[in-house]
Write a protein that holds these residues in place. Structure first.
Motif, short mmCIF file in Angstrom:
data_model
loop_
_atom_site.label_atom_id
_atom_site.label_comp_id
_atom_site.label_asym_id
_atom_site.label_seq_id
_atom_site.Cartn_x
_atom_site.Cartn_y
_atom_site.Cartn_z
N HIS A 164 0.83 -1.21 0.00
CA HIS A 164 0.00 0.00 0.00
C HIS A 164 0.87 1.26 0.00
N TYR A 167 2.24 1.72 -3.41
CA TYR A 167 1.16 2.18 -4.30
C TYR A 167 0.93 3.68 -4.13
N GLU A 168 0.85 4.11 -2.89
CA GLU A 168 0.60 5.55 -2.64
C GLU A 168 1.80 6.39 -3.11
N GLN A 169 3.01 5.88 -2.90
CA GLN A 169 4.21 6.60 -3.32
C GLN A 169 4.25 6.74 -4.84
N SER A 173 -1.43 8.96 -4.75
CA SER A 173 -2.83 9.01 -4.29
C SER A 173 -2.91 8.54 -2.84
N ASN A 174 -3.98 8.96 -2.18
CA ASN A 174 -4.27 8.43 -0.85
C ASN A 174 -5.43 7.46 -0.97
N THR A 175 -5.19 6.20 -0.63
CA THR A 175 -6.22 5.18 -0.74
C THR A 175 -6.41 4.54 0.61
#
Lengths: 222, 222
Positions: A164, A167-169, A173-175
């Motif tokens: 996660h 992914y955000e890096q 995005s912030n998920t």
């Protein structure tokens, strides 16, 4: 029939890893005095060796092996950049590739003339390497949302918070991690290894691995 | 420093249209006696002309212009095929493109040596053109579900049943036309022209056009 001179045929590689929690690209100092921009930082690359390389992918693999001493776990053709003006030598085409390497594989490598530069802090690059890097970053971000691509930036066994965070890096995005967990598990991109990460101070988290050896892409249908 | 001979640098084009309601690829009889497979049907292509072509895309555009006398409305790089063995002449790379042309644009063209062959009835092709054609078909099918790509196979103004028929023909899927209509309109791929098709025996159907000049791709997010 008219004969046309051959263009110069090259490969270039945009090699991504995570360094200090940030998405970074490998840049190499150009050392060959016979070639333009000697001394500048650029994407690693070079001319195709028709006597050694079976194909362009093989040439890109050789470039990575020569620079880092490893075979890239993930290497995919990005796009072919070409034209009269992109290289001061002559009309040229560069088959560009992008590659993902887990930081753990690279931690050993402190090779003279190599730098891993965060993608949001890249210097001006020679040739059209700015455009190659920009397209590679777009492709990586785009594919991150519908494939298991980012798992190639992690060791074989990783925790969901680790995936996660990558992914955000990468996507910026912030998920919500619960929604993210549901998606990557529902879509069968990853699977639990059955092991737990030990040695942490918290409750040992579950470890996951990429499902299947290669890249999993989502089916998109109407 | 060691000098390496240059590979042969080519472009090839997989040009799609709809003929008699079927997705078809343009094949051209190879006419140049200096080149391999003279007389065979193959994807149109040829060597890059470094003195004329600004880049590989420009070379592909020239190939289409030379064969069909038109500038392709849609032309996109597909993949670069390369290697020691793909061309009997020598180590070569071909920057492959795919193109979509509405049948109406081609109805005039009955050019000696050109054939539009349904993609499910292609002959064995020389070089690695089977692989190029197969990848082009996969790319076209894949992109059909999340972009306005297929509108490039239709005239500027088209009806929803016409777009739906092309979608089903290309993807080989059966989709409820109401769901299809909702998707393409909701996603802003097409918009009504405000006109109706006249002259039909049924109630004149609404005409639509592609939204925006270029390709619209869906954003994919988690």
């Amino acid at each position: 029939m008219k004969h046309y001179p051959d263009p110069l045929a090259l490969v270039d590689v945009a090699l991504f890893t995570i360094r200090e929690g940030r998405l970074a690209l490998l840049l190499a100092t150009r050392r060959n005095r016979d070639e333009p921009y000697c001394g500048a930082l650029a994407l690693p690359g070079g001319v195709i060796h028709v006597d050694e390389d079976e194909d362009a992918q093989d040439a890109a693999r050789r470039v990575v092996r020569t620079k880092l001493g490893i075979d890239p776990p993930y290497l995919e053709q990005l796009y072919t950049f070409s034209g009269r003006l992109r290289d001061p030598r002559r009309w040229s085409l560069s088959v560009a590739y992008y590659s993902l390497v887990p930081q753990q594989v690279l931690e050993a490598t402190h090779i003279e003339g190599l730098e891993f530069v965060p993608v949001d802090a890249l210097p001006k690059l020679p040739f059209d390497h700015d455009a190659i890097a920009a397209m590679a970053i777009r492709r990586l971000r785009g594919k991150s949302t519908y494939s298991s691509l980012l798992t190639f930036l992690l060791p074989q066994a990783f925790t969901l918070p680790e995936l996660h965070a990558v992914y955000e890096q990468v996507t910026g995005s912030n998920t919500n991690i619960a929604a993210f967990r549901k998606k990557v598990l529902d879509e069968g991109m990853i699977e639990p290894t059955g092991q737990r990460r030990t040695g942490g101070q918290h409750r040992a988290p579950d470890l996951y691995r990429r499902k299947g050896a290669g890249l999993q892409e989502l089916k998109r249908t109407i």
